[in-house]
Design a protein around this motif. Structure first.
Motif, PDB file in Angstrom:
ATOM      1  N   PRO A 163     -22.433 100.060   2.672  1.00 22.10           N
ATOM      2  CA  PRO A 163     -21.439 100.323   3.727  1.00 22.10           C
ATOM      3  C   PRO A 163     -20.040  99.956   3.233  1.00 22.10           C
ATOM      4  O   PRO A 163     -19.868  99.044   2.447  1.00 22.10           O
ATOM      5  N   GLU A 164     -19.094 100.690   3.705  1.00 22.73           N
ATOM      6  CA  GLU A 164     -17.703 100.448   3.345  1.00 22.73           C
ATOM      7  C   GLU A 164     -17.258  99.117   3.948  1.00 22.73           C
ATOM      8  O   GLU A 164     -17.470  98.873   5.136  1.00 22.73           O
ATOM      9  N   PRO A 165     -16.654  98.232   3.130  1.00 25.23           N
ATOM     10  CA  PRO A 165     -16.178  96.972   3.703  1.00 25.23           C
ATOM     11  C   PRO A 165     -14.994  97.227   4.626  1.00 25.23           C
ATOM     12  O   PRO A 165     -14.165  98.098   4.368  1.00 25.23           O
ATOM     13  N   GLU A 166     -14.968  96.478   5.706  1.00 24.50           N
ATOM     14  CA  GLU A 166     -13.846  96.601   6.631  1.00 24.50           C
ATOM     15  C   GLU A 166     -12.615  95.972   6.001  1.00 24.50           C
ATOM     16  O   GLU A 166     -12.702  94.967   5.312  1.00 24.50           O
ATOM     17  N   SER A 167     -11.484  96.551   6.250  1.00 23.79           N
ATOM     18  CA  SER A 167     -10.254  96.053   5.636  1.00 23.79           C
ATOM     19  C   SER A 167      -9.616  94.916   6.426  1.00 23.79           C
ATOM     20  O   SER A 167      -8.710  94.280   5.944  1.00 23.79           O
ATOM     21  N   LYS A 168     -10.077  94.675   7.642  1.00 20.37           N
ATOM     22  CA  LYS A 168      -9.468  93.656   8.471  1.00 20.37           C
ATOM     23  C   LYS A 168     -10.514  92.671   8.960  1.00 20.37           C
ATOM     24  O   LYS A 168     -11.646  93.036   9.242  1.00 20.37           O
ATOM     25  N   LEU A 169     -10.097  91.440   9.069  1.00 14.86           N
ATOM     26  CA  LEU A 169     -10.925  90.401   9.665  1.00 14.86           C
ATOM     27  C   LEU A 169     -10.502  90.279  11.119  1.00 14.86           C
ATOM     28  O   LEU A 169      -9.323  90.109  11.421  1.00 14.86           O
ATOM     29  N   ILE A 170     -11.466  90.364  11.985  1.00 13.42           N
ATOM     30  CA  ILE A 170     -11.160  90.285  13.407  1.00 13.42           C
ATOM     31  C   ILE A 170     -11.688  88.963  13.934  1.00 13.42           C
ATOM     32  O   ILE A 170     -12.849  88.615  13.728  1.00 13.42           O
ATOM     33  N   LEU A 171     -10.807  88.213  14.578  1.00  9.55           N
ATOM     34  CA  LEU A 171     -11.198  86.947  15.183  1.00  9.55           C
ATOM     35  C   LEU A 171     -11.545  87.179  16.644  1.00  9.55           C
ATOM     36  O   LEU A 171     -10.720  87.664  17.415  1.00  9.55           O
ATOM     37  N   THR A 172     -12.763  86.832  17.016  1.00  6.64           N
ATOM     38  CA  THR A 172     -13.168  86.968  18.409  1.00  6.64           C
ATOM     39  C   THR A 172     -12.431  85.930  19.249  1.00  6.64           C
ATOM     40  O   THR A 172     -11.829  84.995  18.719  1.00  6.64           O
ATOM     41  N   ASP A 173     -12.521  86.090  20.546  1.00 11.65           N
ATOM     42  CA  ASP A 173     -11.900  85.115  21.448  1.00 11.65           C
ATOM     43  C   ASP A 173     -12.510  83.734  21.242  1.00 11.65           C
ATOM     44  O   ASP A 173     -11.803  82.724  21.280  1.00 11.65           O
ATOM     45  N   GLU A 174     -13.818  83.688  20.996  1.00  9.01           N
ATOM     46  CA  GLU A 174     -14.486  82.405  20.772  1.00  9.01           C
ATOM     47  C   GLU A 174     -13.993  81.753  19.479  1.00  9.01           C
ATOM     48  O   GLU A 174     -13.725  80.552  19.448  1.00  9.01           O
ATOM     49  N   ALA A 175     -13.819  82.546  18.418  1.00  5.42           N
ATOM     50  CA  ALA A 175     -13.305  82.010  17.149  1.00  5.42           C
ATOM     51  C   ALA A 175     -11.883  81.499  17.322  1.00  5.42           C
ATOM     52  O   ALA A 175     -11.527  80.443  16.790  1.00  5.42           O
ATOM     53  N   GLN A 176     -11.066  82.236  18.072  1.00  2.61           N
ATOM     54  CA  GLN A 176      -9.697  81.788  18.327  1.00  2.61           C
ATOM     55  C   GLN A 176      -9.690  80.492  19.132  1.00  2.61           C
ATOM     56  O   GLN A 176      -8.869  79.601  18.881  1.00  2.61           O
ATOM     57  N   TYR A 177     -10.601  80.374  20.082  1.00  4.68           N
ATOM     58  CA  TYR A 177     -10.711  79.150  20.881  1.00  4.68           C
ATOM     59  C   TYR A 177     -11.056  77.966  19.978  1.00  4.68           C
ATOM     60  O   TYR A 177     -10.448  76.902  20.084  1.00  4.68           O
ATOM     61  N   TYR A 178     -12.036  78.168  19.081  1.00  2.14           N
ATOM     62  CA  TYR A 178     -12.433  77.091  18.168  1.00  2.14           C
ATOM     63  C   TYR A 178     -11.281  76.700  17.242  1.00  2.14           C
ATOM     64  O   TYR A 178     -11.049  75.511  16.996  1.00  2.14           O
ATOM     65  N   LEU A 179     -10.557  77.675  16.731  1.00  2.00           N
ATOM     66  CA  LEU A 179      -9.393  77.375  15.884  1.00  2.00           C
ATOM     67  C   LEU A 179      -8.320  76.639  16.668  1.00  2.00           C
ATOM     68  O   LEU A 179      -7.694  75.712  16.150  1.00  2.00           O
ATOM     69  N   GLN A 180      -8.111  77.048  17.916  1.00  2.00           N
ATOM     70  CA  GLN A 180      -7.108  76.387  18.741  1.00  2.00           C
ATOM     71  C   GLN A 180      -7.493  74.926  18.977  1.00  2.00           C
ATOM     72  O   GLN A 180      -6.655  74.027  18.866  1.00  2.00           O
ATOM     73  N   LYS A 181      -8.757  74.665  19.302  1.00  2.00           N
ATOM     74  CA  LYS A 181      -9.206  73.287  19.535  1.00  2.00           C
ATOM     75  C   LYS A 181      -9.137  72.468  18.245  1.00  2.00           C
ATOM     76  O   LYS A 181      -8.723  71.306  18.264  1.00  2.00           O
ATOM     77  N   ALA A 182      -9.526  73.072  17.129  1.00  2.00           N
ATOM     78  CA  ALA A 182      -9.426  72.374  15.841  1.00  2.00           C
ATOM     79  C   ALA A 182      -7.973  72.043  15.539  1.00  2.00           C
ATOM     80  O   ALA A 182      -7.656  70.960  15.039  1.00  2.00           O
ATOM     81  N   GLY A 183      -7.081  72.973  15.871  1.00  2.00           N
ATOM     82  CA  GLY A 183      -5.656  72.739  15.667  1.00  2.00           C
ATOM     83  C   GLY A 183      -5.118  71.610  16.529  1.00  2.00           C
ATOM     84  O   GLY A 183      -4.290  70.814  16.075  1.00  2.00           O
ATOM     85  N   GLN A 184      -5.584  71.524  17.764  1.00  2.00           N
ATOM     86  CA  GLN A 184      -5.141  70.434  18.637  1.00  2.00           C
ATOM     87  C   GLN A 184      -5.571  69.080  18.081  1.00  2.00           C
ATOM     88  O   GLN A 184      -4.793  68.131  18.066  1.00  2.00           O
ATOM     89  N   TRP A 185      -6.815  69.001  17.621  1.00  2.00           N
ATOM     90  CA  TRP A 185      -7.298  67.742  17.048  1.00  2.00           C
ATOM     91  C   TRP A 185      -6.575  67.420  15.745  1.00  2.00           C
ATOM     92  O   TRP A 185      -6.243  66.262  15.482  1.00  2.00           O
TER      93      TRP A 185
END
Length: 163
Positions: free
Chosen positions: A13-35
């Motif tokens: 399969p052709e690799p996708e050119s973009k990484l998409i962050l789900t809402d859950e992934a963004q939430y986890y990154l946001q919480k990690a950033g706060q800590w």
């Protein structure tokens, strides 16, 4: 007519050119950033306390030496202790700085959906873990050297007792 006997490989399969962050992934990154942001600020405060201790270590050892003649050699130890405390403060500062920068940038990246800010934030996270890895290697190396030194000292002491 020749028959090709090689097995047929399914098309990859052709690799996708973009990484998409789900809402859950963004939430986890946001919480990690706060800590990380919080731990960065606490790290800066801790670094300030370590630096203050480093500056007063020399005075403390000099005072102890003047109060107790048995500790006359302790006055010279103040500079060594000050150096090691300042070294610890420098390492502590960079750990706190990378944590703070990651936390600050990741919060902005998530809030404004900014890919460039996300990339910079992840770069700071990489720097934090790189520093952590190098520090771990140095500490393990020091432990190994101390262990070898203790073994050599023990062998030397044992050989002196046998005489």
């Amino acid at each position: 007519m020749e028959i090709d006997e090689r097995p047929v490989q399914p098309a990859a399969p052709e690799p996708e050119s973009k990484l998409i962050l789900t809402d859950e992934a963004q939430y986890y990154l946001q919480k990690a950033g706060q800590w990380a942001y919080f731990l960065g600020i606490v790290g800066f405060v801790g670094t300030a306390f370590i630096t203050i201790m480093a500056l007063f270590a020399g005075t403390l050892f000099s005072t102890m030496a003047s109060m107790n003649p048995m500790m006359a050699g302790a006055a010279g130890m103040g500079g060594v202790v000050t150096f090691f405390y300042l070294l610890i403060a420098v390492f502590s500062f960079f750990f706190a700085l990378y944590n703070y920068q990651f936390g600050d940038r990741i919060k902005k990246a998530i809030a404004y959906q900014n890919t460039q800010e996300l990339t910079l934030a992840l770069g700071k996270l990489k720097s934090f873990f790189k520093l952590w890895g190098i520090s771990t290697i140095v500490i393990i190396s020091l432990y190994i050297l101390m262990f070898i030194g203790i073994i050599i000292a023990g062998i030397g002491a044992a050989s002196m007792m046998g005489r």
